[in-house]
Design an enzyme around this catalytic site. Structure first.
Site, PDB file in Angstrom:
ATOM      1  N   GLU A  78     -11.637  21.876 -15.134  1.00 30.23           N
ATOM      2  CA  GLU A  78     -11.613  20.682 -14.568  1.00 30.23           C
ATOM      3  C   GLU A  78     -10.615  20.210 -13.386  1.00 30.23           C
ATOM      4  OE1 GLU A  78     -14.100  18.909 -15.432  1.00 30.23           O
ATOM      5  OE2 GLU A  78     -14.637  19.640 -17.492  1.00 30.23           O
TER       6      GLU A  78
ATOM      7  N   HIS B 161     -12.322  22.367 -20.563  1.00 30.72           N
ATOM      8  CA  HIS B 161     -13.272  22.196 -21.456  1.00 30.72           C
ATOM      9  C   HIS B 161     -13.812  23.555 -22.043  1.00 30.72           C
ATOM     10  CE1 HIS B 161     -14.252  17.901 -20.549  1.00 30.72           C
ATOM     11  NE2 HIS B 161     -14.205  17.933 -21.838  1.00 30.72           N
TER      12      HIS B 161
ATOM     13  N   CYS C  72     -11.420  13.236 -23.606  1.00 33.34           N
ATOM     14  CA  CYS C  72     -10.836  14.426 -22.873  1.00 33.34           C
ATOM     15  C   CYS C  72     -10.390  13.847 -21.566  1.00 33.34           C
ATOM     16  CB  CYS C  72     -12.014  15.235 -22.610  1.00 33.34           C
ATOM     17  SG  CYS C  72     -12.419  16.461 -24.260  1.00 33.34           S
TER      18      CYS C  72
ATOM     19  N   ARG D 272     -19.551   6.854 -24.530  1.00 29.84           N
ATOM     20  CA  ARG D 272     -20.923   6.947 -24.896  1.00 29.84           C
ATOM     21  C   ARG D 272     -21.132   6.789 -26.495  1.00 29.84           C
ATOM     22  NH1 ARG D 272     -24.163  10.793 -26.770  1.00 29.84           N
ATOM     23  NH2 ARG D 272     -22.667  12.624 -26.430  1.00 29.84           N
TER      24      ARG D 272
END
Length: 213
Positions: free
Chosen positions: A79, A165, A142, A89
């Protein structure tokens, strides 16, 4: 001191390969003579950063690699940037579902990883592990941890950190689903490669690894 973190299971899963890989990578690196701590983080907004901050205070690491699961991705994702936005979500493990809330009120819009993501990308390719530089860590726990990490490290000169990730493990993917997965040993090796590369790299490589969308 090196600190590795992973997450507890979330979203109805019974395992989270990010924690297993972090724990096993820590053992691998210790066997090579490194001083390493591994900490499991709760998948809960706020609490995850609090546990991380406690680990930073206890261990005072010079290098931090946090890991999380990105189900559906096929590669190890290095990342690049954390954004100051929580937008869930699905609820976290405590039922929290913040929408359009800052990770740190008044904080910068974003922080960049201070890991050598391009050098790590090349090293992972050499090791035969599928990897990519990712331009988004999402807006779930995250990214929340990634932003919280970089916000904390800004106060520690010389300390570096970032977020990786990992995909689903094979045991998480139903047969015939078509969902991508990666063997756990690849994830473990990937985190170890990222750590070794960071320790050996003072200036990142300049390689094309961007995205058109």
């Amino acid at each position: 001191m090196i600190l590795l973190t992973g997450f507890e299971p979330f979203g109805g899963e019974t395992t989270n390969p990010s924690w297993t890989a972090a724990r096993e990578a820590a053992a691998l690196l210790r066997a090579e003579g490194h001083e390493v701590a591994a900490v499991e983080l709760p998948c809960v907004f706020g609490d995850a950063v609090a546990v991380l901050q406690a680990a930073l205070a206890e261990h005072r690491p010079a290098l931090v690699v946090c890991a999380g699961q990105a189900g559906g991705r096929a590669r190890i994702s290095l990342e690049r940037v954390a954004i100051n936005c929580d937008d869930a979500r699905i609820p976290d493990n405590a039922g929290n579902a913040p929408v359009d809330e800052p990770v740190v009120p008044g904080g910068p819009a974003a922080y960049f990883s201070t890991l050598p993501v391009k050098a790590a990308l090349e090293a992972l390719g050499t090791a035969g592990i599928p990897a990519e530089v990712s331009q988004t860590a999402g807006t779930y726990v995250c990214n929340h941890v990634f932003y919280g990490l970089m916000h904390a490290l800004r106060l520690t000169p010389g300390a570096r950190g970032g977020f990786v990730h990992v995909p689903f493990g094979p045991d998480q993917v139903p047969a015939g689903s078509g969902l991508a997965s990666l063997p756990l040993e690849h994830m473990t090796q990937a985190l170890a490669v990222v750590v070794r590369t960071a320790l050996a790299t003072t200036a990142d490589l300049k390689l094309a690894a961007g995205a058109t969308h």
